[in-house]
Design an enzyme around this catalytic site. Structure first.
Site, PDB file in Angstrom:
ATOM      1  CE1 TYR A 157      -8.264   4.032  -5.909  1.00  0.00           C
ATOM      2  CE2 TYR A 157      -9.439   2.708  -4.298  1.00  0.00           C
ATOM      3  CZ  TYR A 157      -9.364   3.277  -5.549  1.00  0.00           C
ATOM      4  OH  TYR A 157     -10.391   3.083  -6.452  1.00  0.00           O
ATOM      5  CB  ALA A 158      -8.924   4.059   1.750  1.00  0.00           C
ATOM      6  CB  ALA A 159      -6.706   8.870   2.539  1.00  0.00           C
ATOM      7  CB  SER A 160      -7.243   9.630  -2.758  1.00  0.00           C
ATOM      8  OG  SER A 160      -7.607   8.370  -3.331  1.00  0.00           O
TER       9      SER A 160
END
Ligand SMILES: NC(=O)c1ccc[n+]([C@@H]2O[C@H](COP(=O)([O-])OP(=O)(O)OC[C@H]3O[C@@H](n4cnc5c(N)ncnc54)[C@H](O)[C@@H]3O)[C@@H](O)[C@H]2O)c1
Length: 250
Positions: A157-160
């Protein structure tokens, strides 16, 4: 106060959810015509039924990961109504909390496909029309996880969302000379369906660290999105506004 959104066509993805629904509400209240986009048809109709100006809104069930379907919908709005001058990317999903060394490729790809590729799909097709028009506002809903990294084993999620932030800044540089402002909001913890599964200990832990001493609500984000859609923010682009009660400093 005049926000300058009256009579403009707006497109809001994730409009069947908490944050997108609130953004649609604020824009509709200020007399923008709002296309409510989401894959959740029931959520869309619930939001529509609560809008103050229902004649200034239309629901479009759509999966934003479908590149060609997104193109068809946006081209159709531009051809048969008007170019969307306000485009808000609020559709998104979170994954299960999973340590990176157990995270399956399929789960990583699923999150990125909605949050990052879906945002790209909308910007890709809408910006073509906005460039022809010579003006517009694009607002992406990122996340504090994209700014600071996830504390909850949500690296996918954080990477997206980090991708959404970088996309925002790059596209802002490209489209600024064409008269288009591109900004993002990075919400903290906001009370919507997305955090319904969050464990109460995790919520408590967050709560204790938030300088403003409360979890956010969708309206906290909706108001800032209205500001970014309005003439009030005309000299801002490429900015990531943290709407998080100050938690990103914690
Ligand atoms: N709630 C939070 O704490 C929080 C924090 C930071 C960022 N965000 C971001 O805010 C945005 C809105 O989330 P929310 O909190 O309102 O959650 P939500 O679950 O209430 O709304 C998300 C909406 O996106 C829609 N959606 C998901 N995948 C889609 C797809 N492929 N095509 C079309 N629609 C799709 C869902 O149907 C849902 O209505 C998301 O991008 C989310 O990542 C939320």
């Amino acid at each position: 106060m005049e926000f300058g959104v009256k009579g403009k066509v707006a497109l809001v993805t994730g409009a069947g959810g908490g944050i997108g629904g609130s953004i649609a509400q604020y824009l509709n209240q200020e007399n923008a015509f709002v296309y409510l986009i989401d894959r959740d048809e029931k959520g869309l109709n619930d939001v529509l039924n609560n809008l103050p100006n229902q004649e200034l809104a239309k629901v479009i069930p759509l999966d934003i990961t479908d590149y060609n379907a997104v193109k068809t919908v946006i081209d159709d709005i531009a051809l048969n109504h008007a170019t969307p001058e306000i485009v808000v990317n609020a559709a998104g999903i979170a994954g299960l909390n999973t340590p990176i060394f157990q995270l399956e490729e399929e789960d990583f790809n699923r999150i990125v496909k909605v949050n990052l590729n879906g945002t790209y799909n909308i910007i890709r097709h809408a910006s073509l029309h906005m460039v022809e028009l010579g003006r517009g506002k694009i607002i992406n809903i990122a996340s504090m996880a994209g700014v600071a990294g996830s504390n909850l084993f949500q690296s996918h999620y954080a990477a997206s969302k980090g991708g959404v932030i970088s996309l925002t800044r790059s596209v802002a540089k490209e489209l600024g000379p064409k008269g288009i402002n591109v900004n993002a909001i990075a919400p903290g913890v906001i009370e919507t369906q997305m955090i319904a599964g969050m464990k109460s200990e995790a919520k408590q832990d967050y709560f204790s660290k938030i300088p403003l001493q409360r979890i956010g609500n969708p309206e906290d984000v909706g108001k800032v999105a209205l500001f970014l859609a309005s003439d009030l923010s005309i000299y801002m682009t490429g900015q990531i506004l943290n709407v998080d009660g100050g938690i990103v400093m914690a």
